[in-house]
Design a protein around this motif. Structure first.
Motif, PDB file in Angstrom:
ATOM      1  N   LEU A 193     -40.765  48.302  18.428  1.00  0.00           N
ATOM      2  CA  LEU A 193     -41.068  49.677  18.040  1.00  0.00           C
ATOM      3  C   LEU A 193     -40.083  50.719  18.570  1.00  0.00           C
ATOM      4  O   LEU A 193     -39.698  51.635  17.825  1.00  0.00           O
ATOM      5  CB  LEU A 193     -42.507  50.039  18.437  1.00  0.00           C
ATOM      6  CG  LEU A 193     -43.597  49.425  17.565  1.00  0.00           C
ATOM      7  CD1 LEU A 193     -44.976  49.840  18.065  1.00  0.00           C
ATOM      8  CD2 LEU A 193     -43.428  49.823  16.101  1.00  0.00           C
ATOM      9  N   ASN A 196     -42.253  56.707  10.213  1.00  0.00           N
ATOM     10  CA  ASN A 196     -41.647  56.052   9.048  1.00  0.00           C
ATOM     11  C   ASN A 196     -41.486  54.545   9.271  1.00  0.00           C
ATOM     12  O   ASN A 196     -40.511  53.926   8.839  1.00  0.00           O
ATOM     13  CB  ASN A 196     -40.292  56.672   8.694  1.00  0.00           C
ATOM     14  CG  ASN A 196     -39.822  56.276   7.299  1.00  0.00           C
ATOM     15  OD1 ASN A 196     -40.629  56.143   6.376  1.00  0.00           O
ATOM     16  ND2 ASN A 196     -38.525  56.082   7.135  1.00  0.00           N
ATOM     17  N   ILE A 197     -42.452  53.965   9.974  1.00  0.00           N
ATOM     18  CA  ILE A 197     -42.484  52.516  10.192  1.00  0.00           C
ATOM     19  C   ILE A 197     -43.671  51.964   9.410  1.00  0.00           C
ATOM     20  O   ILE A 197     -44.809  52.377   9.626  1.00  0.00           O
ATOM     21  CB  ILE A 197     -42.619  52.166  11.680  1.00  0.00           C
ATOM     22  CG1 ILE A 197     -41.433  52.730  12.477  1.00  0.00           C
ATOM     23  CG2 ILE A 197     -42.718  50.651  11.871  1.00  0.00           C
ATOM     24  CD1 ILE A 197     -41.589  52.607  13.982  1.00  0.00           C
ATOM     25  N   ASN A 198     -43.391  51.051   8.505  1.00  0.00           N
ATOM     26  CA  ASN A 198     -44.442  50.437   7.697  1.00  0.00           C
ATOM     27  C   ASN A 198     -44.865  49.101   8.286  1.00  0.00           C
ATOM     28  O   ASN A 198     -44.056  48.393   8.901  1.00  0.00           O
ATOM     29  CB  ASN A 198     -43.956  50.214   6.257  1.00  0.00           C
ATOM     30  CG  ASN A 198     -43.821  51.512   5.487  1.00  0.00           C
ATOM     31  OD1 ASN A 198     -44.721  52.343   5.502  1.00  0.00           O
ATOM     32  ND2 ASN A 198     -42.693  51.699   4.818  1.00  0.00           N
ATOM     33  N   ASP A 252     -34.180  46.028  11.145  1.00  0.00           N
ATOM     34  CA  ASP A 252     -34.873  46.673  10.035  1.00  0.00           C
ATOM     35  C   ASP A 252     -36.227  46.056   9.716  1.00  0.00           C
ATOM     36  O   ASP A 252     -37.164  46.770   9.350  1.00  0.00           O
ATOM     37  CB  ASP A 252     -33.997  46.619   8.778  1.00  0.00           C
ATOM     38  CG  ASP A 252     -32.668  47.305   8.993  1.00  0.00           C
ATOM     39  OD1 ASP A 252     -32.679  48.522   9.217  1.00  0.00           O
ATOM     40  OD2 ASP A 252     -31.630  46.615   8.964  1.00  0.00           O
ATOM     41  N   LEU A 286     -48.528  54.360  13.135  1.00  0.00           N
ATOM     42  CA  LEU A 286     -47.075  54.360  12.962  1.00  0.00           C
ATOM     43  C   LEU A 286     -46.591  55.217  11.800  1.00  0.00           C
ATOM     44  O   LEU A 286     -45.383  55.372  11.611  1.00  0.00           O
ATOM     45  CB  LEU A 286     -46.580  52.918  12.753  1.00  0.00           C
ATOM     46  CG  LEU A 286     -46.839  51.945  13.910  1.00  0.00           C
ATOM     47  CD1 LEU A 286     -46.371  50.543  13.528  1.00  0.00           C
ATOM     48  CD2 LEU A 286     -46.157  52.400  15.190  1.00  0.00           C
ATOM     49  N   MET A 329     -37.075  50.676  16.214  1.00  0.00           N
ATOM     50  CA  MET A 329     -37.407  51.164  14.871  1.00  0.00           C
ATOM     51  C   MET A 329     -37.675  52.661  14.879  1.00  0.00           C
ATOM     52  O   MET A 329     -37.328  53.382  13.945  1.00  0.00           O
ATOM     53  CB  MET A 329     -38.608  50.396  14.314  1.00  0.00           C
ATOM     54  CG  MET A 329     -38.299  48.966  13.941  1.00  0.00           C
ATOM     55  SD  MET A 329     -39.711  48.133  13.156  1.00  0.00           S
ATOM     56  CE  MET A 329     -38.937  46.574  12.663  1.00  0.00           C
ATOM     57  N   ARG A 330     -38.289  53.139  15.961  1.00  0.00           N
ATOM     58  CA  ARG A 330     -38.556  54.570  16.062  1.00  0.00           C
ATOM     59  C   ARG A 330     -37.253  55.354  16.173  1.00  0.00           C
ATOM     60  O   ARG A 330     -37.095  56.423  15.562  1.00  0.00           O
ATOM     61  CB  ARG A 330     -39.473  54.841  17.255  1.00  0.00           C
ATOM     62  CG  ARG A 330     -40.211  56.157  17.168  1.00  0.00           C
ATOM     63  CD  ARG A 330     -41.433  56.223  18.060  1.00  0.00           C
ATOM     64  NE  ARG A 330     -41.278  55.480  19.303  1.00  0.00           N
ATOM     65  CZ  ARG A 330     -42.108  54.497  19.676  1.00  0.00           C
ATOM     66  NH1 ARG A 330     -43.126  54.153  18.913  1.00  0.00           N
ATOM     67  NH2 ARG A 330     -41.920  53.865  20.811  1.00  0.00           N
ATOM     68  N   GLY A 371     -38.435  51.250   9.628  1.00  0.00           N
ATOM     69  CA  GLY A 371     -38.671  49.857   9.973  1.00  0.00           C
ATOM     70  C   GLY A 371     -39.824  49.302   9.165  1.00  0.00           C
ATOM     71  O   GLY A 371     -40.649  50.047   8.621  1.00  0.00           O
TER      72      GLY A 371
END
Length: 267
Positions: A113, A164-166, A72, A160, A116-117, A122
């Motif tokens: 990545l 929805n990856i910060n 996460d 990104l 997380m994708r 993430g």
């Protein structure tokens, strides 16, 4: 469900403080070190990882995913200090520092990545430095490597967004850690034209670290960011004047700010 966190450079200093704080908050934490066998007694597992070695990066990340089924939060904390007159700093040491402070974090980001994708979520936190906002005398290489990480994070964030990856930067000031012990120091050469000013600046830098803030302040800041739904691009953590120095650089004429720095370092 407890979030799974991976912290590079999690065996000591700021990384260890963050890991222990998050463990106390019931996160599932993994740290990394180039020599995990040196840390047999830790509050969270320490995996073998060298940010300059992609095979160890992939192995560590695969271990976390195999054990937990997800990842996460990545905290890119591993880094190295370097001091010296730029003219007298060996090119090999300059490249080595960028491999650790810039290319290393990028390689770890690339490796997490895909996972997380696939999770459609993430958070990646890059630990930079307030020194990355300005070119500091006799710390120019360090400033440049951390500044480069700050800038590439800005670009990465936009790329990104659709997944929805910060991603965010956290720039610490001086904290009481053992970073000076592992820092590369260009030697104080007897016949160097920089001998006196470099020596004085080196003493001042070490004093700042020894009198630095409690690393738990960084841990608290990281915990707060993890629990923020929309992290900012940049965070600064440290004493007021260290953070305010960034504001001054933004508002003062370049030569005025340069004069302030030179006065500070007695140059």
């Amino acid at each position: 469900m407890s979030k799974v966190v991976l912290i590079t450079g999690g065996s000591s200093g700021i990384g260890k403080s963050i890991g222990e704080f998050l463990c106390a908050k019931e996160f599932i934490v993994y740290g990394t070190s180039r020599s995990p066998h040196n840390y047999p007694e830790t509050k969270f597992p320490i995996l073998a990882l060298d940010v300059k070695d992609i095979s160890t990066i992939n192995a560590a990340i695969n271990t976390v995913i195999e054990k937990e089924g997800r990842l996460d939060v990545l905290i890119n904390n591993a880094g190295a200090g370097i001091t010296g007159p730029i003219e007298e700093t060996p090119e090999a040491e300059i490249k080595k520092n960028f491999e650790t402070n810039f290319f290393g974090p990028i390689n770890v980001i690339k490796a997490v990545l895909p996972q997380m994708r696939s999770q459609k979520a993430g958070l990646i936190i890059n630990i930079t430095s307030i020194a990355g906002y300005m070119g500091l005398p006799y710390r120019g290489i360090y400033s440049a490597s951390k500044g480069a990480l700050e800038l590439i994070t800005e670009a990465f964030r936009m790329e990104l967004k659709g997944f929805n990856i910060n991603m965010t930067n956290v720039a610490p000031g001086d904290f009481a850690t053992n970073i000076a012990a592992g820092r590369y120091h260009a030697p104080l050469l007897e016949d160097s034209p920089y001998r006196e000013p470099y020596g004085n600046t080196l003493d001042l830098m070490n004093e700042h670290v020894d009198a630095g803030s409690d690393p738990n302040e960084m841990a608290k800041a990281i915990f707060k960011i993890i629990n923020t739904s929309k992290p900012k691009v940049h965070y600064k953590v440290g004493e007021f004047m260290q953070k305010f120095s960034i504001v001054l650089k933004r508002i003062l004429p370049d030569k005025v700010y340069e004069k302030l720095l030179m006065n500070h370092y007695k140059l």
